[in-house]
Write an enzyme that holds these catalytic residues in place. Structure first.
Site, PDB file in Angstrom:
ATOM      1  N   ASP A 713       0.866  -1.176   0.000  1.00 18.45           N
ATOM      2  CA  ASP A 713       0.000   0.000   0.000  1.00 18.45           C
ATOM      3  C   ASP A 713       0.900   1.222   0.000  1.00 18.45           C
ATOM      4  O   ASP A 713       1.844   1.312   0.801  1.00 18.45           O
ATOM      5  CB  ASP A 713      -0.918   0.003   1.218  1.00 18.45           C
ATOM      6  CG  ASP A 713      -1.927   1.149   1.153  1.00 18.45           C
ATOM      7  OD1 ASP A 713      -2.944   0.964   0.438  1.00 18.45           O
ATOM      8  OD2 ASP A 713      -1.658   2.188   1.756  1.00 18.45           O
ATOM      9  N   LEU A 714       0.623   2.183  -0.917  1.00 18.32           N
ATOM     10  CA  LEU A 714       1.460   3.374  -1.027  1.00 18.32           C
ATOM     11  C   LEU A 714       1.156   4.345   0.105  1.00 18.32           C
ATOM     12  O   LEU A 714      -0.015   4.556   0.443  1.00 18.32           O
ATOM     13  CB  LEU A 714       1.237   4.062  -2.389  1.00 18.32           C
ATOM     14  CG  LEU A 714       1.634   3.254  -3.635  1.00 18.32           C
ATOM     15  CD1 LEU A 714       1.334   4.047  -4.899  1.00 18.32           C
ATOM     16  CD2 LEU A 714       3.103   2.858  -3.595  1.00 18.32           C
ATOM     17  N   ASP A 756      -4.441   2.218  -4.591  1.00 23.99           N
ATOM     18  CA  ASP A 756      -2.987   2.140  -4.507  1.00 23.99           C
ATOM     19  C   ASP A 756      -2.538   0.848  -3.854  1.00 23.99           C
ATOM     20  O   ASP A 756      -1.421   0.738  -3.372  1.00 23.99           O
ATOM     21  CB  ASP A 756      -2.431   3.333  -3.732  1.00 23.99           C
ATOM     22  CG  ASP A 756      -3.024   3.441  -2.318  1.00 23.99           C
ATOM     23  OD1 ASP A 756      -4.032   2.722  -2.056  1.00 23.99           O
ATOM     24  OD2 ASP A 756      -2.496   4.183  -1.523  1.00 23.99           O
TER      25      ASP A 756
END
Length: 851
Positions: A713-714, A756
């Site tokens: 996950d960004l 994301d």
């Protein structure tokens, strides 16, 4: 009176090609008569016997001959010439008219009498000449001589000759003149010619006759009588025309001799000698000529009878009283095998024909029976075969009979063959699939059928009785839209006797059928037209032709490629789509096998062999092949192969239909990509991730390795979207996906779940610690600044949660859940880090987070 002069009296033109009117001929003959009158006057003046008579008369032998041979109206020429000649001799008009009347009456009366007696001007029989001689000597010549004598004494009172002597001299001289000229003119007019082959003999005989008559006349009466044998001999050597000329030359010679040798009463009685010798000589000549004609006719008749006997198609023979054969025609030779000479030389020819004594005796008795009736006899041939003949004998005289027979064996055989031929014809007509008819059209236009075959009745569903009774029942069956045109065309074909072939529609039992009519017409001697023809039901043919046109249209216009192969898999035809798709021309394709369109490889050869084996086994094949075109490109084709067989099951052709599925394949690939890959990053989506995860688990089990399931996950991605917008955020995600895929191996998987969030499947680890280096490299890689669209560098980081198979879980869904939980722990611990699930459980257990 008879018709005008048919052909002209000109030698060399017997057919009358240059016909002249009768008036021209009458004037011409009158002029000739006047010239003869002048010559006659000169003759009388120099003749010591006749010089006492006035030269006022014209001999009428020439005109009388023409009147007898051609036209009695020539009396006009005689009358006109006599009138003009007498008037020129200082005779009054009255007496000149009387002399002309006597000349005309003599000719008219003679012609009338001879016509009643059926006189033949050709003098082909002595009877006709003797009849003419008697009519002249005893009849008309007497009257004309007496009339001339009376008129001459009345017109010339000082005439020194008595009425009796005048009458006798005129009668004798006129008769001699007619005996000399009438046969000559009649022979010339009736076509008797100067024979060139005997012209030398004629000249010699004439000269001999003149010399003989000269010397005979000089010796007096006895010498004249010695002249008769010479005349008789010459009468048998020449035809009537030549002999008449010879007699004329002889008479002229004697008259000249009398003129220059004798004087006064010393001259022998020439007139009476001529009166006796001329008729006798002419009669001999005509009789001899008639006898020759009859002999020639008899010879011709004999030849005709001989040809009749030999060429007759019936048996003709003749036997005498002794049983000897005297006639045996060629038909007898053909049927019995015995030659004529064999029968003629045989002492008992009946024994050859009838070996049985009883039959031979009966045959011998029947030959001379007086009852003419046909009976059946069974003679033997030379080969010993027994014949069946029908014989009838006609007794000619007491010593000879003619037998006429018919070979019944040949007739019976011919009748049997005729019946067999008729039966075969009837059977053939009934078996052939066409209707046969014979139609007759009479002169009044009436039409009737003379014959209709059973098949024709079957075509129209009519009985033959109905067709014979009313021929219109057939034309009434024709379609109302075609009926008038069909009737017109058939009528024109019959009228012009032209062959005809036309197709028309008919309504039969409520169904529309197509009928083909073919016929030929001939005109009979009585004027009727006979039309023979056939009619065929071509409904199925028309339907097949329509289907063939549809098939041809499909073949030419179909988007699918169609190849037609022979029984050895060689291409014989290709439609335009196949030509366009293959890149070859039709001439380049013909003669080659389909190997030309397949990629050259051993696998292709084996695959093709399997295809043909299945076609032979199952009767068809359908599947996908790759076509190798002329420009070296390959196209996937969906192909079906169907063989075409004959009635015996042998394969004649193969039909290969191929559909270009390259577009379909591209469309399927696109749909598959849309279904399994993320449309933004082109990474596998959730659906494909599940499949890749199962495959990775199987791979880990086979290799006894660990599989790391990483949930990424960004960090700070929401701030980028809020600050730069979603388009920049999407570009950032693409860059992240590109960095991840470039770093990982081909056996590893990078998938995007949404937003994301991404999932990494990393395999081939012996322990969790083996993955730490790679995970840290990934974090460093993702944390590097991103240069997007000319903006200032954007910096984001990532939080990664990791679960291992099989140590953490064995279920794919459970592995993802555990990795997700570890990712949350990584975010809570400060982000830009990774967290193992087993590490999380050791430090502080968390509540399960549902993925």
């Amino acid at each position: 009176m008879s018709a005008p002069l048919p052909p002209p009296l000109v030698a060399g033109d017997p057919q009358g090609r240059h016909r002249l009117p009768f008036g021209v001929w009458a004037v011409f003959i009158a002029l000739v008569q006047i010239v003869l009158g002048i010559m006659w006057g000169q003759f009388i003046d120099f003749n010591p016997t006749l010089n006492a008579l006035p030269g006022l008369l014209i001999p009428s032998g020439v005109v009388l001959a023409l009147a007898l041979a051609r036209d009695p109206r020539f009396w006009v020429s005689a009358a006109a010439a006599q009138f003009i000649y007498a008037l020129a001799g200082n005779t009054s008009i009255e007496y000149s008219f009387l002399l002309a009347t006597i000349a005309a009456l003599e000719i008219v009366l003679t012609c009338w009498i001879m016509r009643k007696l059926r006189f033949d001007a050709a003098l082909e029989s002595p009877r006709h000449f003797i009849t003419l001689l008697l009519v002249l000597a005893l009849g008309t010549q007497n009257l004309s001589a007496l009339g001339y004598s009376v008129v001459l004494h009345l017109s010339h009172p000082l005439l020194q000759v008595s009425l009796r002597d005048c009458y006798l001299n005129l009668w004798a001289v006129s008769l001699i003149e007619k005996l000399l000229f009438i046969p000559l003119i009649l022979a010339w007019v009736k076509g008797c010619t100067l024979q060139r082959t005997r012209l030398t003999e004629f000249l010699f005989s004439t000269v001999l006759l003149c010399l003989t008559s000269y010397y005979a006349y000089r010796y007096g009466p006895n010498g004249l009588f010695l002249l008769l044998p010479v005349l008789a001999w010459l009468s048998t050597r020449q035809n009537l025309l030549l002999f008449s000329i010879s007699l004329l030359c002889m008479t002229f010679t004697m008259l000249v001799t009398q003129l220059y040798v004798y004087s006064g009463n010393e001259a022998p009685e020439l007139l009476w000698f001529l009166l006796g010798s001329l008729p006798l000589a002419l009669t001999c000549n005509i009789s001899y000529r008639t006898q020759q004609i009859k002999q020639a006719q008899n010879l011709h008749t004999s030849d005709q009878y001989d040809k009749l006997f030999n060429q007759a198609p019936v048996l003709i023979n003749s036997f005498d009283m002794d049983g000897r054969c005297v006639v045996w025609n060629k038909e007898c030779e053909r049927v019995f095998g015995w030659k004529r000479e064999e029968l003629f030389n045989s002492p008992d020819p009946l024994a050859l024909l009838y070996p049985d004594a009883i039959q031979r005796s009966a045959a011998r008795h029947s030959i001379f029976t007086r009852e003419v009736s046909f009976q059946t006899w069974h003679p033997r041939t030379k080969q010993g075969h027994r014949l069946s003949t029908l014989w009838g004998n006609i007794q000619i005289d007491e010593n000879q009979a003619i037998g006429i027979g018919i070979n019944l064996s040949d007739h019976a055989r011919a009748e049997q063959e005729l019946l067999l031929a008729k039966e075969r014809y009837e059977n053939l007509v009934q078996r052939i699939p066409v209707g046969v008819f014979t139609l007759r059209q009479s002169l009044d236009g009436a039409i009737m059928y003379e014959y209709v075959s059973p098949r024709l009745c079957e075509i129209y569903s009519l009985s033959d009785k109905a067709i014979y009774a009313d021929p219109k029942v057939i034309s009434d069956c024709w379609h109302e839209e075609d009926r008038a045109e069909t009737i017109r065309l058939t009528a024109e074909a019959r009228a012009w006797l032209r062959p005809m072939r036309l197709d028309t529609r008919a309504i039969i039992n409520g169904q529309e059928r197509w009928i083909r009519i073919e016929s030929n017409s001939t005109r009979l001697p009585n004027g009727d037209i006979l039309c023979d023809g056939v009619q065929t039901d071509i409904t199925e043919t028309r339907r097949n032709e329509f289907e063939q046109r549809i098939a041809a249209s499909v073949f030419k216009r179909s988007y699918d490629s169609i190849l037609i192969l022979d029984d050895e898999h060689r291409i014989i035809n290709a439609n335009p789509s196949a030509i366009r798709l293959s890149g070859y021309t039709l001439s380049e394709l013909r003669g080659h096998t389909v190997d030309l369109l397949l990629p050259p490889s051993s696998q292709a050869v084996d695959y093709q062999r399997a295809i043909w084996q299945e076609v032979m086994t199952t009767g068809a094949w359908q599947g996908e092949v790759t076509m190798h075109s002329h420009n070296q490109t390959e196209r996937p084709l969906q192909v079906s192969i169907v063989p075409v067989r004959n009635n015996k099951g042998a394969i004649l052709r193969y039909i290969v239909v191929g559909t270009d599925v390259s577009l379909l394949k591209a469309r399927e690939a696109r749909l598959e990509r849309l279904a399994h890959f993320d449309s933004l990053t082109q990474l596998p989506n959730r659906y494909l991730l599940t499949d890749r995860l199962r495959q990775a688990l199987s791979h880990a089990d086979r290799n006894q390795n660990l599989l790391a399931t990483c949930y990424v996950d960004l960090d700070g991605f929401k701030a980028v979207n809020d600050q730069y917008g979603h388009s920049i955020g999407d570009m950032l995600l693409k860059e992240v996906a590109l960095r991840l895929t470039s770093k990982l191996r081909k056996t590893d998987t990078v998938a995007r779940l949404g937003g994301d969030e991404m999932v990494l499947l990393l395999g081939d680890f012996k322990s969790p610690e083996d993955s730490c280096g790679l995970l840290q490299e990934l974090l460093n890689l993702l944390a590097q600044p991103y240069q997007i669209h000319g903006l200032q560098p954007i910096t984001v980081s990532a939080s990664i949660g990791v679960s291992f198979y099989p140590s953490d879980a064995t279920d794919p869904e459970r592995l993802l859940q555990l990795a997700d939980q570890a990712m949350y722990l990584a975010k809570q611990s400060g982000k830009n880090t990774y967290y193992f699930h087993n590490q999380a459980t050791k430090e502080s257990p968390l509540t399960d987070v549902t993925l």
